[in-house]
Design a protein around this motif. Structure first.
Motif, PDB file in Angstrom:
ATOM      1  N   THR A   1       0.846  -1.197   0.000  1.00 39.98           N
ATOM      2  CA  THR A   1       0.000   0.000   0.000  1.00 39.98           C
ATOM      3  C   THR A   1       0.877   1.241   0.000  1.00 39.98           C
ATOM      4  O   THR A   1       1.822   1.349   0.775  1.00 39.98           O
ATOM      5  CB  THR A   1      -0.908  -0.005   1.256  1.00 39.98           C
TER       6      THR A   1
ATOM      7  N   ASN B   1      -4.859   0.580  -7.476  1.00 38.43           N
ATOM      8  CA  ASN B   1      -5.113  -0.780  -6.980  1.00 38.43           C
ATOM      9  C   ASN B   1      -5.262  -1.755  -8.122  1.00 38.43           C
ATOM     10  O   ASN B   1      -4.769  -2.885  -8.060  1.00 38.43           O
ATOM     11  CB  ASN B   1      -6.364  -0.780  -6.097  1.00 38.43           C
ATOM     12  N   ASN B   2      -5.972  -1.309  -9.146  1.00 38.28           N
ATOM     13  CA  ASN B   2      -6.137  -2.199 -10.336  1.00 38.28           C
ATOM     14  C   ASN B   2      -4.798  -2.491 -10.972  1.00 38.28           C
ATOM     15  O   ASN B   2      -4.523  -3.629 -11.391  1.00 38.28           O
ATOM     16  CB  ASN B   2      -7.065  -1.548 -11.352  1.00 38.28           C
TER      17      ASN B   2
ATOM     18  N   ARG C   1      -1.935  -2.446  -9.493  1.00 35.27           N
ATOM     19  CA  ARG C   1      -1.189  -3.327  -8.577  1.00 35.27           C
ATOM     20  C   ARG C   1      -1.628  -4.759  -8.731  1.00 35.27           C
ATOM     21  O   ARG C   1      -0.815  -5.681  -8.719  1.00 35.27           O
ATOM     22  CB  ARG C   1      -1.409  -2.835  -7.131  1.00 35.27           C
ATOM     23  N   LYS C   2      -2.931  -4.911  -8.872  1.00 36.27           N
ATOM     24  CA  LYS C   2      -3.471  -6.261  -9.031  1.00 36.27           C
ATOM     25  C   LYS C   2      -2.969  -6.884 -10.323  1.00 36.27           C
ATOM     26  O   LYS C   2      -2.571  -8.058 -10.339  1.00 36.27           O
ATOM     27  CB  LYS C   2      -4.987  -6.193  -9.015  1.00 36.27           C
TER      28      LYS C   2
ATOM     29  N   LEU D   1       0.648  -7.898  -9.951  1.00 40.93           N
ATOM     30  CA  LEU D   1       0.808  -9.129  -9.174  1.00 40.93           C
ATOM     31  C   LEU D   1       0.439 -10.331 -10.005  1.00 40.93           C
ATOM     32  O   LEU D   1       1.100 -11.368  -9.945  1.00 40.93           O
ATOM     33  CB  LEU D   1      -0.032  -9.049  -7.897  1.00 40.93           C
ATOM     34  N   ASP D   2      -0.615 -10.159 -10.770  1.00 40.11           N
ATOM     35  CA  ASP D   2      -1.014 -11.291 -11.637  1.00 40.11           C
ATOM     36  C   ASP D   2       0.071 -11.597 -12.656  1.00 40.11           C
ATOM     37  O   ASP D   2       0.341 -12.771 -12.951  1.00 40.11           O
ATOM     38  CB  ASP D   2      -2.322 -10.942 -12.371  1.00 40.11           C
TER      39      ASP D   2
END
Length: 801
Positions: free
Chosen positions: A34, A81-82, A84-85, A88-89
């Protein structure tokens, strides 16, 4: 194999992925990612924000956010956030594929190793190829060097070979020049010798060569030998021209022209000898042609027919054969002194041909007239064959001369060729020539007279025929000599030196003839002949006779003017008493004038010479004065008028034969004839009906009812009516006999009698009208002759003609 490998990879990838799901925890490994806001950061700058908002306000996403009223920070956090997601994916995907990536990395390293070996191998190949390329370049340079040397050697060889060929003197050439006969081979050898002489004279490098010192003396000896032999040969051929009865033109064309290079060789390499040859030819031809023309002129003089002397003039009185009486020349005996007659054949033979062809040629076309003219002149009656082959096959006629036979055989071919050219002119150039122009090609170029043939037939010719023959021979000889000088010597100026002698011979003869020539018509014919000869030389494009023909033309005109003035003065100074004859028929002086004028008008039809027309007008004025003087000698006015009418009528008839167009002179005489006819009619009527005519002219126009003291009474008219009724038929008969005896031309007499009777009818009609207006005039009706009766008599006498 590729499919099996891919399946194995996918299967291995799947197994590895499952194992990672069981043992790997991404959150534990990465921790809390974060990002906290740093509100107090000094690095944030709002500069340019307003401009960026203005630029992005039309963006759909920005517009959607602003329309929903969402906060930018919240929206930004959602986006982060999107992202970041997604990151990570992506990392998870790379982890799952790690084994495959390791395997791929190993395979790539193996490939690098193999490619490194290949690079080493190719490097070796490149080094070897570079060595070969270097060798090839070296060989190429050597080849170019050898090619250049070979080319230079070939150039040197060709120049040397040409030099050797041009400078050496072959033994064969020496033998031909020294011992050979002058023939075609000799002339070819002369050409070779000429090239060698030009070679050693022109090229400065040759002059500096040592080889020239050995060859030049031999070349000079050959040049001198060739010039000497050629000079002897040409002089021998020129002497052949001096032999009697030699056909000069055949000798020139068949013998001398074959050796024209010999003259060219002398001009280039023996100028002094060429000058001698040129002078020898000029001297030879001058003497030969002068002798030929002198002999031809002497032969022509024996054929001359004397036409006129200085006393043969229009106004000179004609003497009869009697001792004391003067006789009038009959009208039908047209003397050649004043009448052109058939002498015009020398200019326009086609005119005679037309006359002999008659009405047949009028119905034929151009080809028919030409064929009819030739056949008529030859005295043949011919039925035209169906085809050209048949015409040529049957076109045979026996001749004593082979030359005439050859000319006869060429006639149909020449005629067909002329027709073909005329057809092309009409079809393609829209130009049309008359029959007369085409006949000029056949007639004016007839051969000159052959004196011994004409002398054998005891023929005599007017001088214009001899003049044309002499100048026809001159034109043909000059044309041939001009062409020969141009071809053989390449000098057109030689012609004038050669023809100085012939011109002098012709001038001497012509001047002697011209001084004693009093034939005006013959002089005009010669002027027209010179004009036609100028056209012929122009068509031939031979200018050598232009000055001579102009000089002859200039000599002819003053002589013609002098002779014409002699005729004019003979009319002006004529003795009227010696010329007058007690005869009202056409006077022989007027007939001479008419024939003379008609002849000159006819010779001027195609030329329109204004000066000649002015002279004819002067002659007309003189003959008018003389005719009036002759008429005044007659004691009676009627005889004077009859004399004038007969002469005017005869003159008009002669002039109409000369030219179909009405000229000024003819119009003048027609006006005089008309006015004198009216006078004669009045005189004739006064002779028989004088009282009637006097009354009609003086009293018939008066009004009987006007009450004047001199009113017309019945008693005044009655004697006139009874006199006319008693003798009008007899008077008309006397008028008829008077007209018949007074006028030699019946047609003219018919017109005059008709005019007299018509005028009589008019007078009588006016008399009857006057009687109708007289008080008591009806009592004379029984004595009046009806108009119809008079008309009947008029028609009866008209039919008698």
């Amino acid at each position: 194999m590729a499919d099996v490998t891919m399946n194995n990879v996918e299967q291995s990838y799947g197994e590895t992925n499952d194992a990672q799901k069981n043992v790997f925890d991404l959150g534990a490994f990465v921790g809390d990612l974060t990002i906290e806001e740093d509100v107090s950061s000094d690095e944030i700058s709002l500069e340019g924000l307003q401009q960026e908002l203005e630029e992005c306000k039309n963006d759909d996403v920005v517009a959607n956010i602003l329309s929903k009223g969402a906060k930018l920070r919240e929206y930004t956090k959602g986006v982060e956030n999107n992202l970041r997601k997604v990151e990570l994916d992506s990392i998870q995907d790379y982890i799952r594929e790690s084994d495959n990536l390791v395997s791929l990395h190993d395979q790539i390293r193996e490939c690098d190793s193999i490619l490194s070996q290949m690079e080493t191998l190719l490097g070796g190949f490149q080094a070897e190829i570079g060595s070969i390329s270097s060798d090839i370049k070296t060989l190429q340079e050597k080849s170019m060097d050898m090619g250049l040397k070979l080319k230079n050697r070939k150039v040197a060889e060709s120049k040397l070979a040409k030099f050797v060929e041009d400078i050496i003197v072959p033994p064969r050439m020496v033998d031909i020049i020294v011992d050979g006969e002058v023939n075609d081979e000799y002339m070819r050898t002369l050409e070779i010798l000429s090239k060698k002489l030009k070679f050693v004279e022109v090229d400065p490098m040759v002059k500096a060569s040592k080889a020239l010192k050995d060859v030049q003396p031999e070349l000079e000896k050959l040049r001198q030998k060739a010039v000497s032999k050629v000079f002897d040969f040409i002089v021998q051929k020129l002497y052949a021209l001096r032999k009697p009865k030699t056909n000069i033109q055949i000798l020139q064309q068949s013998v001398l022209l074959k050796y024209k290079y010999v003259v060219s060789f002398l001009k280039e390499h023996g100028n002094e000898v060429y000058t001698e040859v040129r002078g020898a030819y000029i001297d030879t031809m001058n003497k030969v042609l002068s002798a030929h023309f002198r002999a031809y002129i002497l032969a022509l003089e024996k054929l001359q027919l004397d036409i006129a002397t200085s006393s043969d003039l229009i106004g000179v009185e004609a003497r009869s054969t009697g001792l004391f009486l003067r006789g009038r020349e009959p009208l039908k005996n047209r003397s050649a002194v004043f009448a052109l007659g058939e002498r015009i054949k020398i200019l326009k033979m086609h005119y005679i041909l037309y006359m002999s062809c008659g009405k047949v040629s009028c119905a034929l076309g151009l080809a028919g007239e030409l064929w009819a003219g030739i056949l008529s002149r030859a005295g043949l009656k011919w039925v035209m064959a169906r085809s050209v082959v048949e015409v040529l096959a049957c076109w045979n006629r026996s001749h004593n001369s082979a030359q005439l036979a050859a000319v006869w055989r060429m006639i149909p071919l020449c005629l067909m060729w002329c027709l073909w050219l005329e057809r092309n002119e009409r079809c393609f150039n829209d130009k049309e020539r008359g029959v007369g122009e085409i006949w000029n090609f056949f007639e004016i170029d007839e051969p000159a007279l052959i004196p011994h043939i004409a002398e054998a037939s005891s023929s005599k010719y007017p001088y214009e025929v001899l003049f044309r023959s002499l100048h026809k021979l001159l034109m043909d000889t000059a044309t041939s000599e001009y062409h020969f000088c141009d071809d053989f010597f390449v000098e057109e100026s030689m012609f004038y030196e050669i023809f100085a002698g012939p011109f002098a011979v012709i001038d001497e003869h012509f001047n002697s003839i011209l001084q004693n020539c009093y034939d005006a018509i013959g002089l005009m014919l010669m002027i027209r002949i010179i004009h036609q000869h100028q056209l012929i030389m122009s068509r031939r494009r031979i200018p050598c006779l232009d000055l001579y023909l102009d000089k002859v033309n200039i000599s002819l005109w003053p002589r013609f003017k002098m002779v014409f003035d002699m005729h004019l003065n003979s009319l002006r100074n004529a003795n009227v008493r010696t010329l007058w004859e007690d005869d009202v028929h056409p006077h022989y002086v007027m007939r001479r004038y008419a024939e003379f004028t008609a002849s000159l008008i006819r010779l001027n039809v195609e030329y329109g010479d204004g000066q000649l027309e002015l002279n004819l007008e002067r002659l007309r004025m003189a003959v008018d004065d003389l005719l009036i003087k002759l008429a005044k000698i007659f004691p009676k006015t009627k005889l004077q008028i009859v004399f004038l009418i007969n002469n005017y009528d005869m003159t008009i008839s002669v002039l109409k034969e000369a030219s179909p167009d009405v000229g000024k002179i003819q119009m003048h005489f027609e006006e005089l004839l008309k006015s004198n006819t009216a006078l004669f009619v009045e005189e004739l009527l006064l002779e028989h009906f004088s009282d009637l005519i006097k009354f009609v002219k003086t009293r018939a126009s008066e009004d009987p009812s006007s009450g004047s003291e001199k009113a017309i009474a019945v008693g005044e008219v009655e004697p006139l009516v009874k006199d006319f009724g008693s003798r009008w038929k007899a008077a008309i008969e006397l008028m008829h006999k008077d007209v018949i005896t007074s006028f030699s031309n019946l047609l003219c007499g018919m017109e005059i009698l008709r005019a007299a009777l018509t005028q009589l009818l008019l007078y009588y009609t006016r008399l009857t009208d006057c009687i109708k207006r007289i008080v008591g005039g009806s009592s004379l009706n029984k004595d009046l002759v009806s108009i119809s009766s008079i008309m009947y008599e008029i028609r009866k006498y008209s039919r008698t003609f």
